[in-house]
Design a protein around this motif. Structure first.
Motif, PDB file in Angstrom:
ATOM      1  N   UNK A   1      -6.808  13.607   0.141  1.00  0.00           N
ATOM      2  CA  UNK A   1      -6.250  12.927   1.361  1.00  0.00           C
ATOM      3  C   UNK A   1      -7.567  12.083   1.877  1.00  0.00           C
ATOM      4  N   UNK A   2      -7.375  11.057   2.005  1.00  0.00           N
ATOM      5  CA  UNK A   2      -8.455  10.143   2.731  1.00  0.00           C
ATOM      6  C   UNK A   2      -8.795  10.444   4.105  1.00  0.00           C
ATOM      7  N   UNK A   3      -9.926  10.541   4.609  1.00  0.00           N
ATOM      8  CA  UNK A   3     -10.146  10.812   5.934  1.00  0.00           C
ATOM      9  C   UNK A   3      -9.747   9.334   6.633  1.00  0.00           C
ATOM     10  N   UNK A   4      -9.245   9.543   7.825  1.00  0.00           N
ATOM     11  CA  UNK A   4      -8.607   8.439   8.684  1.00  0.00           C
ATOM     12  C   UNK A   4      -7.371   7.778   7.898  1.00  0.00           C
ATOM     13  N   UNK A   5      -6.825   8.392   7.115  1.00  0.00           N
ATOM     14  CA  UNK A   5      -5.600   7.918   6.443  1.00  0.00           C
ATOM     15  C   UNK A   5      -4.408   7.986   7.116  1.00  0.00           C
ATOM     16  N   UNK A   6      -4.212   8.526   8.214  1.00  0.00           N
ATOM     17  CA  UNK A   6      -3.000   8.699   9.065  1.00  0.00           C
ATOM     18  C   UNK A   6      -2.287   7.599   9.098  1.00  0.00           C
ATOM     19  N   UNK A   7      -1.068   7.470   9.047  1.00  0.00           N
ATOM     20  CA  UNK A   7      -0.052   6.202   9.010  1.00  0.00           C
ATOM     21  C   UNK A   7       1.298   7.056   9.571  1.00  0.00           C
ATOM     22  N   UNK A   8       1.893   6.088  10.367  1.00  0.00           N
ATOM     23  CA  UNK A   8       3.230   6.616  10.982  1.00  0.00           C
ATOM     24  C   UNK A   8       4.425   5.646  10.281  1.00  0.00           C
ATOM     25  N   UNK A   9       3.728   4.733   9.614  1.00  0.00           N
ATOM     26  CA  UNK A   9       4.826   3.684   9.230  1.00  0.00           C
ATOM     27  C   UNK A   9       4.966   3.813   7.821  1.00  0.00           C
ATOM     28  N   UNK A  10       5.863   2.633   7.156  1.00  0.00           N
ATOM     29  CA  UNK A  10       6.039   2.713   5.949  1.00  0.00           C
ATOM     30  C   UNK A  10       4.766   2.800   4.941  1.00  0.00           C
ATOM     31  N   UNK A  11       4.950   3.140   3.935  1.00  0.00           N
ATOM     32  CA  UNK A  11       3.838   3.498   2.901  1.00  0.00           C
ATOM     33  C   UNK A  11       4.199   3.193   1.758  1.00  0.00           C
ATOM     34  N   UNK A  12       3.643   2.326   0.616  1.00  0.00           N
ATOM     35  CA  UNK A  12       3.725   2.192  -0.756  1.00  0.00           C
ATOM     36  C   UNK A  12       3.398   3.432  -1.358  1.00  0.00           C
ATOM     37  N   UNK A  13       4.336   3.742  -2.293  1.00  0.00           N
ATOM     38  CA  UNK A  13       4.196   5.014  -3.151  1.00  0.00           C
ATOM     39  C   UNK A  13       3.900   4.461  -4.600  1.00  0.00           C
ATOM     40  N   UNK A  14       3.254   5.030  -5.277  1.00  0.00           N
ATOM     41  CA  UNK A  14       3.157   4.860  -6.802  1.00  0.00           C
ATOM     42  C   UNK A  14       3.218   6.128  -7.765  1.00  0.00           C
ATOM     43  N   UNK A  15       4.069   6.029  -8.912  1.00  0.00           N
ATOM     44  CA  UNK A  15       3.872   7.506  -9.633  1.00  0.00           C
ATOM     45  C   UNK A  15       3.862   6.792 -11.081  1.00  0.00           C
TER      46      UNK A  15
END
Length: 141
Positions: free
Chosen positions: A11-25
């Motif tokens: 987890x990156x510091x300050x990476x908090x996000x409440x909205x949509x996020x791109x995910x890659x697998x």
């Protein structure tokens, strides 16, 4: 993907996000099991640099040695951050070194929000829907 994560999420510091996020697998199947240790080490090298990447939210690494498969699930603050990772010199070098030693399936999607459990549940199903590539380019499903 039948595997479970081999690592706690980075987890990156300050990476908090409440909205949509791109995910890659990604799901990489190696031709020879002799390549698995080097590929795994390369993945962990990527993971060490993860917290410093702009826009990185979280990342898991996974392996399925008996199937000769390794991969990752990564979450980003936006598409620009994901593209930045793909062009990151460490990532580019690893892809150049290993891409011809197997085949890769990759998929991306946008999650409504960053929920670790839900991201992993969807990621376990996604690579099967992705397209397989065995050359210079990674296909996205």
């Amino acid at each position: 993907m039948s595997a479970s994560p081999n690592s706690s999420p980075a987890i990156s510091p300050g990476s908090s996000t409440g909205g949509p996020v791109p995910v890659s697998v990604t799901d990489f199947t190696v031709r020879s099991p002799i390549d698995l240790p080097g590929i795994a080490r390369a993945g962990y090298r990527l993971r060490r640099g993860w917290p410093d990447l702009e826009g990185a939210v979280g990342m898991w690494l996974w392996t399925s040695p008996l199937e000769r498969r390794v991969g990752s699930v990564s979450v980003w603050t936006g598409e620009t951050a994901l593209r930045g990772f793909v062009m990151w010199p460490v990532h580019v070098e690893i892809m150049r070194r290993y891409r011809r030693r197997g085949s890769i399936r990759a998929a991306t999607w946008t999650a409504e929000r960053y929920d670790r459990g839900e991201v992993w549940r969807v990621a376990r199903r996604r690579p099967a829907a992705g397209t397989r590539s065995t050359g210079d380019r990674i296909s996205r499903g």
